[in-house]
Design a protein around this motif. Structure first.
Motif, PDB file in Angstrom:
ATOM      1  N   VAL A 153       0.852  -1.190   0.000  1.00  0.00           N
ATOM      2  CA  VAL A 153       0.000   0.000   0.000  1.00  0.00           C
ATOM      3  C   VAL A 153       0.887   1.239   0.000  1.00  0.00           C
ATOM      4  CG1 VAL A 153      -1.877   1.224   1.146  1.00  0.00           C
ATOM      5  CG2 VAL A 153      -1.704  -1.262   1.368  1.00  0.00           C
ATOM      6  N   HIS A 154       0.532   2.210  -0.828  1.00  0.00           N
ATOM      7  CA  HIS A 154       1.226   3.500  -0.869  1.00  0.00           C
ATOM      8  C   HIS A 154       0.325   4.554  -0.231  1.00  0.00           C
ATOM      9  CE1 HIS A 154       3.301   1.252  -4.096  1.00  0.00           C
ATOM     10  NE2 HIS A 154       4.350   1.977  -3.749  1.00  0.00           N
ATOM     11  N   CYS A 155       0.821   5.159   0.840  1.00  0.00           N
ATOM     12  CA  CYS A 155       0.055   6.159   1.590  1.00  0.00           C
ATOM     13  C   CYS A 155       0.683   7.547   1.422  1.00  0.00           C
ATOM     14  CB  CYS A 155       0.012   5.804   3.083  1.00  0.00           C
ATOM     15  SG  CYS A 155      -0.604   4.143   3.422  1.00  0.00           S
ATOM     16  N   ALA A 156      -0.180   8.569   1.536  1.00  0.00           N
ATOM     17  CA  ALA A 156       0.301   9.937   1.367  1.00  0.00           C
ATOM     18  C   ALA A 156       1.017  10.444   2.611  1.00  0.00           C
ATOM     19  CB  ALA A 156      -0.868  10.861   1.012  1.00  0.00           C
ATOM     20  N   ASP A 157       0.522  10.084   3.810  1.00  0.00           N
ATOM     21  CA  ASP A 157       1.133  10.578   5.041  1.00  0.00           C
ATOM     22  C   ASP A 157       0.875   9.593   6.175  1.00  0.00           C
ATOM     23  OD1 ASP A 157      -1.562  11.070   5.869  1.00  0.00           O
ATOM     24  OD2 ASP A 157      -1.479  13.036   4.909  1.00  0.00           O
ATOM     25  N   GLN A 158       1.287   9.986   7.396  1.00  0.00           N
ATOM     26  CA  GLN A 158       1.174   9.098   8.558  1.00  0.00           C
ATOM     27  C   GLN A 158      -0.275   8.887   8.974  1.00  0.00           C
ATOM     28  OE1 GLN A 158       3.692  10.319  11.763  1.00  0.00           O
ATOM     29  NE2 GLN A 158       3.220   8.535  13.040  1.00  0.00           N
ATOM     30  N   ASP A 159      -1.123   9.923   8.825  1.00  0.00           N
ATOM     31  CA  ASP A 159      -2.531   9.760   9.194  1.00  0.00           C
ATOM     32  C   ASP A 159      -3.218   8.712   8.318  1.00  0.00           C
ATOM     33  OD1 ASP A 159      -2.221  11.696  11.123  1.00  0.00           O
ATOM     34  OD2 ASP A 159      -2.864  13.342   9.797  1.00  0.00           O
ATOM     35  N   VAL A 160      -2.935   8.745   7.026  1.00  0.00           N
ATOM     36  CA  VAL A 160      -3.507   7.752   6.118  1.00  0.00           C
ATOM     37  C   VAL A 160      -2.974   6.357   6.450  1.00  0.00           C
ATOM     38  CG1 VAL A 160      -3.732   7.053   3.703  1.00  0.00           C
ATOM     39  CG2 VAL A 160      -3.773   9.476   4.309  1.00  0.00           C
ATOM     40  N   GLU A 161      -1.720   6.292   6.857  1.00  0.00           N
ATOM     41  CA  GLU A 161      -1.141   5.004   7.250  1.00  0.00           C
ATOM     42  C   GLU A 161      -1.914   4.385   8.407  1.00  0.00           C
ATOM     43  OE1 GLU A 161       2.960   3.229   9.294  1.00  0.00           O
ATOM     44  OE2 GLU A 161       2.901   5.290   8.515  1.00  0.00           O
ATOM     45  N   GLY A 185       6.509  12.689   0.460  1.00  0.00           N
ATOM     46  CA  GLY A 185       5.124  12.641   0.000  1.00  0.00           C
ATOM     47  C   GLY A 185       4.569  11.243  -0.192  1.00  0.00           C
ATOM     48  N   GLN A 186       5.293  10.212   0.259  1.00  0.00           N
ATOM     49  CA  GLN A 186       4.795   8.846   0.050  1.00  0.00           C
ATOM     50  C   GLN A 186       5.379   7.887   1.075  1.00  0.00           C
ATOM     51  OE1 GLN A 186       4.243   6.897  -3.996  1.00  0.00           O
ATOM     52  NE2 GLN A 186       5.996   5.721  -3.263  1.00  0.00           N
ATOM     53  N   ILE A 187       4.538   7.001   1.585  1.00  0.00           N
ATOM     54  CA  ILE A 187       4.950   5.923   2.491  1.00  0.00           C
ATOM     55  C   ILE A 187       4.522   4.605   1.871  1.00  0.00           C
ATOM     56  CG2 ILE A 187       4.717   4.932   4.794  1.00  0.00           C
ATOM     57  CD1 ILE A 187       3.987   7.702   5.849  1.00  0.00           C
ATOM     58  N   GLU A 188       5.473   3.695   1.711  1.00  0.00           N
ATOM     59  CA  GLU A 188       5.161   2.376   1.155  1.00  0.00           C
ATOM     60  C   GLU A 188       5.168   1.343   2.272  1.00  0.00           C
ATOM     61  OE1 GLU A 188       7.397  -0.903  -1.539  1.00  0.00           O
ATOM     62  OE2 GLU A 188       7.033   1.020  -2.556  1.00  0.00           O
ATOM     63  N   LEU A 189       4.059   0.624   2.413  1.00  0.00           N
ATOM     64  CA  LEU A 189       3.903  -0.395   3.456  1.00  0.00           C
ATOM     65  C   LEU A 189       3.787  -1.762   2.816  1.00  0.00           C
ATOM     66  CD1 LEU A 189       1.195   1.465   5.575  1.00  0.00           C
ATOM     67  CD2 LEU A 189       3.654   1.417   6.023  1.00  0.00           C
ATOM     68  N   ASN A 190       4.490  -2.729   3.395  1.00  0.00           N
ATOM     69  CA  ASN A 190       4.403  -4.119   2.951  1.00  0.00           C
ATOM     70  C   ASN A 190       3.958  -4.968   4.132  1.00  0.00           C
ATOM     71  OD1 ASN A 190       5.779  -4.470   0.048  1.00  0.00           O
ATOM     72  ND2 ASN A 190       6.838  -2.859   1.160  1.00  0.00           N
ATOM     73  N   VAL A 203      -9.450  -4.744  -0.301  1.00  0.00           N
ATOM     74  CA  VAL A 203      -8.500  -4.168  -1.258  1.00  0.00           C
ATOM     75  C   VAL A 203      -9.177  -3.063  -2.061  1.00  0.00           C
ATOM     76  CG1 VAL A 203      -6.997  -4.679  -3.221  1.00  0.00           C
ATOM     77  CG2 VAL A 203      -7.250  -6.347  -1.389  1.00  0.00           C
ATOM     78  N   ASN A 204     -10.421  -3.290  -2.474  1.00  0.00           N
ATOM     79  CA  ASN A 204     -11.170  -2.254  -3.189  1.00  0.00           C
ATOM     80  C   ASN A 204     -11.425  -1.040  -2.301  1.00  0.00           C
ATOM     81  OD1 ASN A 204     -11.277  -4.095  -5.310  1.00  0.00           O
ATOM     82  ND2 ASN A 204     -13.281  -4.887  -4.681  1.00  0.00           N
ATOM     83  N   GLU A 205     -11.712  -1.287  -1.023  1.00  0.00           N
ATOM     84  CA  GLU A 205     -11.951  -0.179  -0.091  1.00  0.00           C
ATOM     85  C   GLU A 205     -10.671   0.631   0.116  1.00  0.00           C
ATOM     86  OE1 GLU A 205     -13.729  -1.585   3.500  1.00  0.00           O
ATOM     87  OE2 GLU A 205     -15.182  -2.848   2.455  1.00  0.00           O
ATOM     88  N   LEU A 206      -9.544  -0.053   0.181  1.00  0.00           N
ATOM     89  CA  LEU A 206      -8.282   0.671   0.316  1.00  0.00           C
ATOM     90  C   LEU A 206      -8.012   1.534  -0.902  1.00  0.00           C
ATOM     91  CD1 LEU A 206      -5.913  -2.046   1.857  1.00  0.00           C
ATOM     92  CD2 LEU A 206      -6.796  -0.003   2.993  1.00  0.00           C
ATOM     93  N   GLY A 207      -8.286   0.984  -2.096  1.00  0.00           N
ATOM     94  CA  GLY A 207      -8.043   1.745  -3.312  1.00  0.00           C
ATOM     95  C   GLY A 207      -8.926   2.973  -3.431  1.00  0.00           C
ATOM     96  N   ALA A 208     -10.108   2.952  -2.762  1.00  0.00           N
ATOM     97  CA  ALA A 208     -11.029   4.094  -2.826  1.00  0.00           C
ATOM     98  C   ALA A 208     -10.763   5.120  -1.738  1.00  0.00           C
ATOM     99  CB  ALA A 208     -12.470   3.594  -2.735  1.00  0.00           C
ATOM    100  N   MET A 209      -9.884   4.830  -0.789  1.00  0.00           N
ATOM    101  CA  MET A 209      -9.601   5.762   0.303  1.00  0.00           C
ATOM    102  C   MET A 209      -8.815   6.961  -0.213  1.00  0.00           C
ATOM    103  SD  MET A 209      -8.637   3.310   3.552  1.00  0.00           S
ATOM    104  CE  MET A 209      -8.064   4.764   4.458  1.00  0.00           C
ATOM    105  N   GLU A 210      -9.101   8.125   0.359  1.00  0.00           N
ATOM    106  CA  GLU A 210      -8.377   9.342   0.002  1.00  0.00           C
ATOM    107  C   GLU A 210      -6.977   9.295   0.614  1.00  0.00           C
ATOM    108  OE1 GLU A 210      -8.816  14.220   0.350  1.00  0.00           O
ATOM    109  OE2 GLU A 210     -10.395  12.890   1.114  1.00  0.00           O
ATOM    110  N   GLY A 211      -5.989   9.614  -0.178  1.00  0.00           N
ATOM    111  CA  GLY A 211      -4.606   9.597   0.303  1.00  0.00           C
ATOM    112  C   GLY A 211      -3.904   8.270   0.092  1.00  0.00           C
ATOM    113  N   VAL A 212      -4.606   7.290  -0.463  1.00  0.00           N
ATOM    114  CA  VAL A 212      -4.004   5.983  -0.739  1.00  0.00           C
ATOM    115  C   VAL A 212      -3.739   5.879  -2.232  1.00  0.00           C
ATOM    116  CG1 VAL A 212      -4.343   3.490  -0.697  1.00  0.00           C
ATOM    117  CG2 VAL A 212      -5.114   4.888   1.224  1.00  0.00           C
ATOM    118  N   GLY A 213      -2.512   5.491  -2.580  1.00  0.00           N
ATOM    119  CA  GLY A 213      -2.141   5.341  -3.972  1.00  0.00           C
ATOM    120  C   GLY A 213      -2.353   3.908  -4.456  1.00  0.00           C
TER     121      GLY A 213
END
Length: 226
Positions: A153-161, A185-190, A203-213
């Motif tokens: 998952v690619h997140c925009a910031d810590q709050d989105v994480e 400007g990006q956090i990558e989580l594995n 997975v679909n819900e994560l893709g629709a979240m604001e701030g998630v790449g």
């Protein structure tokens, strides 16, 4: 002048061993070996969980059962031949890589079935193969719900994480952070996740979240989702 017959001219231990293994016994052993090899092949096809199924490996299982039976029939008919066969096989090297650990079990099963069958222990070969096949089929059905997946998952910031972790924890059976990389400007989580009832809707819900790449869910055996 003495007369010689065909058998006198070619009299040797080779001709004397022509009836060492009777043809009916050999035919029955090879027929049973084919049936057992086919059964092992069907179990392998049912239990296979790799990335790309190779039909040639299934044919190899049947051929290996037949060849092992034929070899052991010859060895059991002559003690001298058995010693020579051991010496010959000791110099053979097989360099084909076995990609799936379970393939080793099926190869050894085919060899063991051929050996036991050719030794005349037909009930042991049949009952033992049935028991091994049932065990493998039962345990192969347990693999889907416990298969590990990697969630990227690619997140925009810590709050989105934090929001991503809360959502995933609520929807999966188990969640472990494997790696985290931070760039401007990006956090990558594995994450390593264990699905709950094969549910991938999160997975679909994560893709629709604001701030998630980009969101990727991939299993250890190469299946891709997301």
């Amino acid at each position: 002048m003495p007369t010689f017959t065909f058998q006198d001219i070619f009299k040797s231990s080779f001709l004397e061993r022509l009836d060492a293994v009777s043809l009916p016994d050999a035919a029955i052993a090879l027929a049973l070996a084919f049936c057992l090899g086919l059964f092992i092949f069907l179990v392998y096809k049912k239990c296979y969980a790799g990335v790309m199924y190779a039909p040639s490996f299934g044919v190899t299982i049947i051929a290996l059962t037949l060849i092992t039976t034929l070899l052991i029939l010859a060895v059991t008919s002559n003690i001298v031949l058995s010693l020579g066969m051991v010496g010959a096989l000791s110099i053979v090297r097989f360099r084909t890589a076995i990609k799936e650990p379970m393939d080793i079990a099926f190869l050894f099963w085919a060899i063991a079935a051929g050996i036991v069958l050719a030794a005349g222990l037909i009930p042991l070969a049949v009952v033992g193969s049935l028991f091994v096949g049932v065990v493998l089929l039962v345990f192969s059905r347990q693999k889907n719900g416990e298969s590990p997946y990697i969630l990227v998952v690619h997140c925009a910031d810590q709050d989105v994480e934090g929001q991503v972790r809360a959502l995933v924890e609520a929807r999966v059976r188990r969640l472990n952070l494997k790696s985290k990389s931070v760039a401007p400007g990006q956090i990558e989580l594995n994450y390593e996740v264990r699905l709950r009832d094969a549910d991938t809707e999160f997975v679909n819900e994560l893709g629709a979240m604001e701030g998630v790449g980009n969101v990727v869910l991939v299993s250890y055996n190469g299946d891709y989702m997301g």
